[in-house]
Write a protein that holds these residues in place. Structure first.
Motif, PDB file in Angstrom:
ATOM      1  N   TYR A  42       0.843  -1.107   0.055  1.00  0.00           N
ATOM      2  CA  TYR A  42       0.172   0.067   0.077  1.00  0.00           C
ATOM      3  C   TYR A  42       0.827   1.340   0.023  1.00  0.00           C
ATOM      4  O   TYR A  42       2.066   1.245   0.683  1.00  0.00           O
ATOM      5  CB  TYR A  42      -0.868  -0.131   1.163  1.00  0.00           C
ATOM      6  CG  TYR A  42      -1.789  -1.020   1.368  1.00  0.00           C
ATOM      7  CD1 TYR A  42      -3.094  -1.000   0.417  1.00  0.00           C
ATOM      8  CD2 TYR A  42      -1.851  -2.052   2.096  1.00  0.00           C
ATOM      9  CE1 TYR A  42      -4.043  -1.788   0.377  1.00  0.00           C
ATOM     10  CE2 TYR A  42      -2.816  -3.103   2.393  1.00  0.00           C
ATOM     11  CZ  TYR A  42      -3.754  -3.129   1.265  1.00  0.00           C
ATOM     12  OH  TYR A  42      -4.870  -4.250   1.354  1.00  0.00           O
ATOM     13  N   ASN A  43       0.305   2.503  -0.732  1.00  0.00           N
ATOM     14  CA  ASN A  43       1.223   3.543  -0.779  1.00  0.00           C
ATOM     15  C   ASN A  43       0.893   4.436   0.448  1.00  0.00           C
ATOM     16  O   ASN A  43      -0.197   4.275   1.142  1.00  0.00           O
ATOM     17  CB  ASN A  43       0.907   4.231  -1.973  1.00  0.00           C
ATOM     18  CG  ASN A  43      -0.258   4.618  -2.290  1.00  0.00           C
ATOM     19  OD1 ASN A  43      -0.972   5.006  -1.603  1.00  0.00           O
ATOM     20  ND2 ASN A  43      -0.721   4.508  -3.477  1.00  0.00           N
ATOM     21  N   VAL A  44       1.630   5.521   0.596  1.00  0.00           N
ATOM     22  CA  VAL A  44       1.382   6.365   1.768  1.00  0.00           C
ATOM     23  C   VAL A  44      -0.079   6.986   1.691  1.00  0.00           C
ATOM     24  O   VAL A  44      -0.565   7.001   2.928  1.00  0.00           O
ATOM     25  CB  VAL A  44       2.346   7.525   1.956  1.00  0.00           C
ATOM     26  CG1 VAL A  44       1.870   8.661   2.941  1.00  0.00           C
ATOM     27  CG2 VAL A  44       3.864   6.905   1.882  1.00  0.00           C
ATOM     28  N   PHE A  45      -0.521   7.169   0.446  1.00  0.00           N
ATOM     29  CA  PHE A  45      -2.078   7.976   0.540  1.00  0.00           C
ATOM     30  C   PHE A  45      -3.175   7.037   0.952  1.00  0.00           C
ATOM     31  O   PHE A  45      -3.919   7.124   1.609  1.00  0.00           O
ATOM     32  CB  PHE A  45      -2.112   8.333  -0.962  1.00  0.00           C
ATOM     33  CG  PHE A  45      -1.257   9.641  -1.318  1.00  0.00           C
ATOM     34  CD1 PHE A  45      -1.275  10.777  -0.928  1.00  0.00           C
ATOM     35  CD2 PHE A  45      -0.103   9.553  -2.194  1.00  0.00           C
ATOM     36  CE1 PHE A  45      -0.600  11.867  -1.165  1.00  0.00           C
ATOM     37  CE2 PHE A  45       0.732  10.378  -2.487  1.00  0.00           C
ATOM     38  CZ  PHE A  45       0.575  11.734  -1.821  1.00  0.00           C
ATOM     39  N   GLU A  46      -2.881   5.489   0.489  1.00  0.00           N
ATOM     40  CA  GLU A  46      -3.908   4.571   0.899  1.00  0.00           C
ATOM     41  C   GLU A  46      -3.670   4.235   2.457  1.00  0.00           C
ATOM     42  O   GLU A  46      -4.766   4.224   3.014  1.00  0.00           O
ATOM     43  CB  GLU A  46      -3.672   3.195   0.173  1.00  0.00           C
ATOM     44  CG  GLU A  46      -3.684   3.407  -1.343  1.00  0.00           C
ATOM     45  CD  GLU A  46      -3.392   2.332  -2.165  1.00  0.00           C
ATOM     46  OE1 GLU A  46      -3.960   1.483  -3.004  1.00  0.00           O
ATOM     47  OE2 GLU A  46      -2.185   1.784  -1.889  1.00  0.00           O
ATOM     48  N   ILE A  47      -2.445   4.355   2.771  1.00  0.00           N
ATOM     49  CA  ILE A  47      -2.576   4.076   4.490  1.00  0.00           C
ATOM     50  C   ILE A  47      -3.138   5.184   4.926  1.00  0.00           C
ATOM     51  O   ILE A  47      -3.940   5.033   6.065  1.00  0.00           O
ATOM     52  CB  ILE A  47      -0.836   4.037   4.695  1.00  0.00           C
ATOM     53  CG1 ILE A  47      -0.129   2.638   4.153  1.00  0.00           C
ATOM     54  CG2 ILE A  47      -0.728   3.870   6.343  1.00  0.00           C
ATOM     55  CD1 ILE A  47       1.230   2.635   4.078  1.00  0.00           C
ATOM     56  N   SER A  48      -2.916   6.352   4.658  1.00  0.00           N
ATOM     57  CA  SER A  48      -3.489   7.539   5.459  1.00  0.00           C
ATOM     58  C   SER A  48      -4.856   7.560   5.136  1.00  0.00           C
ATOM     59  O   SER A  48      -5.632   7.725   6.325  1.00  0.00           O
ATOM     60  CB  SER A  48      -2.831   8.854   4.710  1.00  0.00           C
ATOM     61  OG  SER A  48      -3.587   9.867   5.481  1.00  0.00           O
ATOM     62  N   GLY A  49      -5.519   7.297   4.095  1.00  0.00           N
ATOM     63  CA  GLY A  49      -7.013   7.043   4.046  1.00  0.00           C
ATOM     64  C   GLY A  49      -7.453   5.974   4.995  1.00  0.00           C
ATOM     65  O   GLY A  49      -8.619   6.358   5.722  1.00  0.00           O
ATOM     66  N   PHE A  50      -6.894   4.695   5.201  1.00  0.00           N
ATOM     67  CA  PHE A  50      -7.214   3.692   6.139  1.00  0.00           C
ATOM     68  C   PHE A  50      -7.410   4.379   7.447  1.00  0.00           C
ATOM     69  O   PHE A  50      -8.077   4.058   8.342  1.00  0.00           O
ATOM     70  CB  PHE A  50      -6.306   2.574   6.083  1.00  0.00           C
ATOM     71  CG  PHE A  50      -6.374   1.794   4.885  1.00  0.00           C
ATOM     72  CD1 PHE A  50      -7.680   1.312   4.099  1.00  0.00           C
ATOM     73  CD2 PHE A  50      -5.060   1.218   4.227  1.00  0.00           C
ATOM     74  CE1 PHE A  50      -7.715   0.816   2.849  1.00  0.00           C
ATOM     75  CE2 PHE A  50      -5.050   0.631   3.056  1.00  0.00           C
ATOM     76  CZ  PHE A  50      -6.422   0.230   2.409  1.00  0.00           C
ATOM     77  N   ILE A  51      -6.238   4.892   7.915  1.00  0.00           N
ATOM     78  CA  ILE A  51      -5.871   5.353   9.277  1.00  0.00           C
ATOM     79  C   ILE A  51      -6.993   6.648   9.687  1.00  0.00           C
ATOM     80  O   ILE A  51      -7.653   6.586  10.731  1.00  0.00           O
ATOM     81  CB  ILE A  51      -4.543   5.841   9.571  1.00  0.00           C
ATOM     82  CG1 ILE A  51      -3.734   4.788   9.529  1.00  0.00           C
ATOM     83  CG2 ILE A  51      -4.460   6.694  10.865  1.00  0.00           C
ATOM     84  CD1 ILE A  51      -2.284   5.096   9.341  1.00  0.00           C
ATOM     85  N   LEU A  52      -7.351   7.510   8.713  1.00  0.00           N
ATOM     86  CA  LEU A  52      -8.220   8.648   8.887  1.00  0.00           C
ATOM     87  C   LEU A  52      -9.420   8.168   8.909  1.00  0.00           C
ATOM     88  O   LEU A  52     -10.357   8.508   9.892  1.00  0.00           O
ATOM     89  CB  LEU A  52      -7.821   9.631   7.930  1.00  0.00           C
ATOM     90  CG  LEU A  52      -6.765  10.403   8.016  1.00  0.00           C
ATOM     91  CD1 LEU A  52      -6.635  11.447   6.684  1.00  0.00           C
ATOM     92  CD2 LEU A  52      -6.709  11.352   9.150  1.00  0.00           C
ATOM     93  N   SER A  53      -9.986   6.986   8.119  1.00  0.00           N
ATOM     94  CA  SER A  53     -11.025   6.705   8.392  1.00  0.00           C
ATOM     95  C   SER A  53     -11.468   5.875   9.598  1.00  0.00           C
ATOM     96  O   SER A  53     -12.485   5.805  10.125  1.00  0.00           O
ATOM     97  CB  SER A  53     -11.207   5.440   7.129  1.00  0.00           C
ATOM     98  OG  SER A  53     -12.647   4.835   7.200  1.00  0.00           O
ATOM     99  N   LYS A  54     -10.531   5.148  10.181  1.00  0.00           N
ATOM    100  CA  LYS A  54     -10.732   4.482  11.229  1.00  0.00           C
ATOM    101  C   LYS A  54     -10.772   5.533  12.648  1.00  0.00           C
ATOM    102  O   LYS A  54     -11.478   5.356  13.448  1.00  0.00           O
ATOM    103  CB  LYS A  54      -9.547   3.499  11.428  1.00  0.00           C
ATOM    104  CG  LYS A  54      -9.465   2.746  12.729  1.00  0.00           C
ATOM    105  CD  LYS A  54     -10.927   1.718  12.913  1.00  0.00           C
ATOM    106  CE  LYS A  54     -10.798   0.685  11.775  1.00  0.00           C
ATOM    107  NZ  LYS A  54     -12.131  -0.165  11.744  1.00  0.00           N
ATOM    108  N   ILE A  55     -10.041   6.643  12.267  1.00  0.00           N
ATOM    109  CA  ILE A  55      -9.869   7.458  13.530  1.00  0.00           C
ATOM    110  C   ILE A  55     -11.251   8.159  13.494  1.00  0.00           C
ATOM    111  O   ILE A  55     -12.022   8.392  14.624  1.00  0.00           O
ATOM    112  CB  ILE A  55      -8.871   8.756  13.431  1.00  0.00           C
ATOM    113  CG1 ILE A  55      -7.497   8.157  13.691  1.00  0.00           C
ATOM    114  CG2 ILE A  55      -9.002   9.921  14.236  1.00  0.00           C
ATOM    115  CD1 ILE A  55      -6.362   8.882  13.114  1.00  0.00           C
ATOM    116  N   SER A  56     -11.830   8.428  12.271  1.00  0.00           N
ATOM    117  CA  SER A  56     -13.149   9.174  12.324  1.00  0.00           C
ATOM    118  C   SER A  56     -13.945   8.059  12.828  1.00  0.00           C
ATOM    119  O   SER A  56     -15.095   8.819  13.830  1.00  0.00           O
ATOM    120  CB  SER A  56     -13.313   9.406  10.885  1.00  0.00           C
ATOM    121  OG  SER A  56     -14.851   9.958  10.656  1.00  0.00           O
TER     122      SER A  56
END
Length: 443
Positions: A42-56
């Motif tokens: 996974y690239n950095v943008f995909e990882i960021s999306g996973f993490i921000l989605s879970k935080i929300s």
């Protein structure tokens, strides 16, 4: 790399990092999941999306409730409302005391003290009152810790408690929903609590020859002002107001099902403005500081869960947790897989004696994924751990709050943990037996 192999690596690195104690647990849970996701391609943008989605997701379901809940209960503790209730219980009993009554009072006060949803705070409320009584009756102070811990474990289903919030995050459900499912488990503690009283009373009488005071001429005088230090922020004259606001908050949550974060936010504002009209900003800031470490922990959990559950929206790749669950169901016997969570529940006390309880939290997604393959819902799997796991956290040298309790009870931590672990292992087994007999736990 295979998501199954990466899942094993993720678990191994997180557990190893927690056990080593060389790096803060939160740092481990921040860094390791990101590197594992990079290893999966996974690239950095995909990882960021996973993490921000879970935080929300987590902040919406539980985080805001926990934030304002901690602020509110810190204010209530500062106002002295719980102290007033507990001192009233002590005064009501007065001199009609014996060993069994002292133990029953320890249970009641421990349960009331845990309304703060913090074990360390509950110890600070319960033990300064009860330990002088244990000394007067020459009761072993280890009994006080065990009885209090069992009482707190029985009421660990409080939706604003950090244990329920952590577990609800792992189960992917609302804290109030998980709390409701955990209440029957709390009721299963009642026979075990009574048996603890009887066992400790029997041991005490065998060693001392009486359930009364050691000397017939001794007079028991318990003055709460001797055991409770005056608090600068205490507002005893506002006790009834604070109690009414507290009851109104509970009714709003339990009966009207209003948003929990909004209830605690409103209660916090009202409590601060009425109790501290001249320095409400100061008390608000003091209460707010209690959330900082919890916020860091919540964010770390978000990183871990985001990595463990990360998968493309098109379903082209399995998440690590699903891949690991599939691999295990294909290798291990069906009996072990179906009852994996029950086996870990039964062994939680000896396991947590040697490893931090946070490791159990990291295993919840796996338990849930495996259980789903047998048609068992996530709440049914996680609810048993909410109360029962608390039995283990009080008798392990791996938990910092154990040392707070031992210091207040004036017992040596290592010796206490060895003794307490045996009692709590039996208590946990008794609770599980009661749960099976009453249908709370279906096998």
């Amino acid at each position: 790399m295979s998501p199954t192999i990466m899942a094993v690596i993720l678990l191994a690195l997180v557990v190893g990092g927690i056990l080593s104690r060389k790096i803060p647990m939160n740092f481990v849970m921040f860094a390791v999941p990101v590197f594992c996701l990079l290893g999966l391609g996974y690239n950095v943008f995909e990882i960021s999306g996973f993490i921000l989605s879970k935080i929300s997701e987590i902040m919406t379901s539980a985080g805001w409730m926990l934030l304002f809940g901690l602020i509110y209960f810190t204010m209530l503790t500062e106002s002295g409302m719980f102290d007033t209730i507990i001192n009233g219980v002590v005064t009501l009993v007065g001199e009609r005391m014996n060993v069994v009554v002292v133990m029953i009072m320890t249970t009641i006060i421990g349960a009331l003290a845990y309304l703060t949803a913090s074990m360390s705070t509950a110890y600070l409320i319960c033990f300064p009152i009860m330990i002088p009584m244990f000394k007067k009756f020459n009761i072993k102070r280890e009994y006080a810790f065990i009885i209090c811990q069992t009482a707190m474990a029985a009421v660990c289903f409080l939706p604003w408690g950090i244990g329920v919030v952590n577990s609800s995050i792992m189960a992917g459900c609302d804290p109030t929903e998980l709390a409701a499912a955990s209440i029957p488990w709390g009721l299963c503690f009642i026979p075990a609590i009574i048996l603890q009283w009887l066992y400790f009373a029997w041991r005490h009488k065998k060693e001392n020859g009486t359930l009364g005071l050691p000397e017939e001429s001794a007079m028991l005088k318990v003055k709460t002002e001797d055991v409770k230090e005056e608090k600068q922020n205490a507002r005893p004259k506002l006790f009834w107001f604070n109690l009414i606001v507290f009851i109104a908050a509970l009714v709003s949550l339990a009966v009207f099902k209003l948003p929990s974060y909004l209830i605690f936010l409103t209660a916090s504002i009202v409590t601060a403005m009425v109790n501290y009209p001249n320095n409400f900003g100061e008390i608000w800031n003091k209460a707010g500081l209690t959330f900082f470490n919890v916020l860091i922990m919540l964010l770390a959990i978000c990183f871990y869960l985001a990595a463990f559950n990360a998968a493309p929206a098109d379903g082209s790749r399995l998440s690590m947790v699903n891949a690991l669950a599939q691999a295990m169901t294909g290798i291990l016997p069906e009996f072990l897989m179906r009852y994996m969570y029950i086996i870990f529940l039964f062994l939680c006390v000896p396991i947590i004696y040697f490893v931090p309880y946070q490791i159990y939290n990291t295993m919840y997604p796996l338990f849930i994924s495996v259980g789903a393959s047998f048609g068992i819902g996530g709440i049914a799997i996680i609810a048993p751990f909410v109360c029962n796991l608390a039995l283990a956290t009080g008798v392990t040298p791996m938990n910092s709050s154990t040392y707070v309790g031992c210091a207040l009870c004036e017992v040596e931590p290592e010796k206490f943990c060895k003794y307490g672990a045996v009692i709590m292992f039996i208590t946990n087994a008794l609770v599980m037996v009661v749960a099976v007999l009453t249908g709370v736990l279906r096998i």
